[in-house]
Design a protein around this motif. Structure first.
Motif, short mmCIF file in Angstrom:
data_model
loop_
_atom_site.label_atom_id
_atom_site.label_comp_id
_atom_site.label_asym_id
_atom_site.label_seq_id
_atom_site.Cartn_x
_atom_site.Cartn_y
_atom_site.Cartn_z
N VAL A 109 74.32 25.00 -48.98
CA VAL A 109 74.15 24.33 -47.69
C VAL A 109 72.65 24.12 -47.48
O VAL A 109 71.89 25.10 -47.46
N PRO A 110 72.19 22.88 -47.34
CA PRO A 110 70.77 22.65 -47.10
C PRO A 110 70.30 23.42 -45.86
O PRO A 110 71.03 23.53 -44.88
N TYR A 111 69.07 23.92 -45.93
CA TYR A 111 68.57 24.75 -44.83
C TYR A 111 68.59 24.02 -43.50
O TYR A 111 68.87 24.61 -42.46
N ARG A 112 68.32 22.73 -43.52
CA ARG A 112 68.32 21.96 -42.26
C ARG A 112 69.72 21.88 -41.66
O ARG A 112 69.89 21.89 -40.45
N VAL A 113 70.74 21.81 -42.50
CA VAL A 113 72.12 21.79 -42.03
C VAL A 113 72.48 23.15 -41.44
O VAL A 113 73.08 23.22 -40.36
N ALA A 114 72.10 24.22 -42.12
CA ALA A 114 72.39 25.57 -41.62
C ALA A 114 71.78 25.78 -40.24
O ALA A 114 72.43 26.30 -39.32
N ILE A 115 70.54 25.35 -40.08
CA ILE A 115 69.86 25.50 -38.78
C ILE A 115 70.52 24.61 -37.74
O ILE A 115 70.83 25.06 -36.63
N ASN A 116 70.76 23.36 -38.08
CA ASN A 116 71.34 22.42 -37.12
C ASN A 116 72.72 22.86 -36.65
O ASN A 116 73.04 22.76 -35.46
N GLU A 117 73.54 23.34 -37.56
CA GLU A 117 74.88 23.79 -37.18
C GLU A 117 74.80 24.96 -36.21
O GLU A 117 75.59 25.05 -35.26
N SER A 118 73.87 25.88 -36.43
CA SER A 118 73.70 27.01 -35.51
C SER A 118 73.17 26.54 -34.16
O SER A 118 73.61 27.05 -33.12
N VAL A 119 72.27 25.60 -34.16
CA VAL A 119 71.74 25.05 -32.90
C VAL A 119 72.88 24.40 -32.12
O VAL A 119 72.99 24.58 -30.89
N GLU A 120 73.75 23.67 -32.80
CA GLU A 120 74.89 23.03 -32.12
C GLU A 120 75.83 24.07 -31.53
O GLU A 120 76.33 23.89 -30.42
N LEU A 121 76.07 25.16 -32.25
CA LEU A 121 76.90 26.24 -31.70
C LEU A 121 76.27 26.82 -30.44
O LEU A 121 76.96 27.08 -29.46
N ALA A 122 74.95 27.00 -30.47
CA ALA A 122 74.25 27.55 -29.30
C ALA A 122 74.33 26.59 -28.12
O ALA A 122 74.45 27.02 -26.97
N LYS A 123 74.28 25.29 -28.39
CA LYS A 123 74.39 24.31 -27.31
C LYS A 123 75.75 24.38 -26.64
O LYS A 123 75.87 24.23 -25.43
#
Length: 158
Positions: A109-123
């Motif tokens: 999983v590209p690092y940017r995807v991993a971060i973005n998916e977590s940010v979306e969960l937090a939103k």
């Protein structure tokens, strides 16, 4: 239907993975507040939720992987926290653990995807500004956990 059937395009696979992360977050939250076993939670979520549009393999991997390595994950992002780990909201902590798990253990999983998916969960599940906090912590963790990937990305983009 498997993830590789022609009718399951990239958008559906992305949605299935997003659903898996969302359910894994809810299951991890339940684990952190109720203290049930991972086996009980996994079984309960499979009975109580429609998993037909969910990457169930990813759900189980995240649930079991995060719980099994929670201490290691906590230590990975602890240096970037501005408060003690015990002061984190259980949702934020669960999101950080998922993001850290993906950065450290799901290298496909590209690092940017991993971060973005977590940010979306937090939103969706977190407090109003928690997504910014999650983004900052996981970005710093990525600098350590995925340094080679980040360097290669920068070199390829000029």
């Amino acid at each position: 239907m498997s993830d590789t059937t022609p009718r399951t395009g990239k958008k559906n696979l992305t949605e299935m993975r997003r659903n898996a992360r969302s359910l894994a977050l809810q299951a991890l939250y339940q684990w952190s507040v109720a203290g049930q076993s991972v086996t009980e939670i996994d079984a309960q979520f499979r009975v109580d939720n429609d998993m037909s549009n969910t990457d169930t393999q990813l759900f189980s991997e995240l649930l079991r992987g995060v719980i099994g390595s929670s201490r290691d994950l906590d230590e990975a992002f602890r240096p970037f926290l501005d408060r003690p780990l015990d002061d984190l909201d259980p949702v934020e902590l669960s999101v950080l653990r998922i993001g850290a798990y993906e950065l450290k253990h799901r290298l496909q999983v590209p690092y940017r995807v991993a971060i973005n998916e977590s940010v979306e969960l937090a939103k969706i599940f977190g407090a109003t500004e928690s997504h910014k906090y999650i983004n900052g912590i996981l970005d710093k963790l990525a600098q350590r956990a995925r340094a080679d990937e980040i360097r290669a990305r920068r070199n390829n983009n000029g």
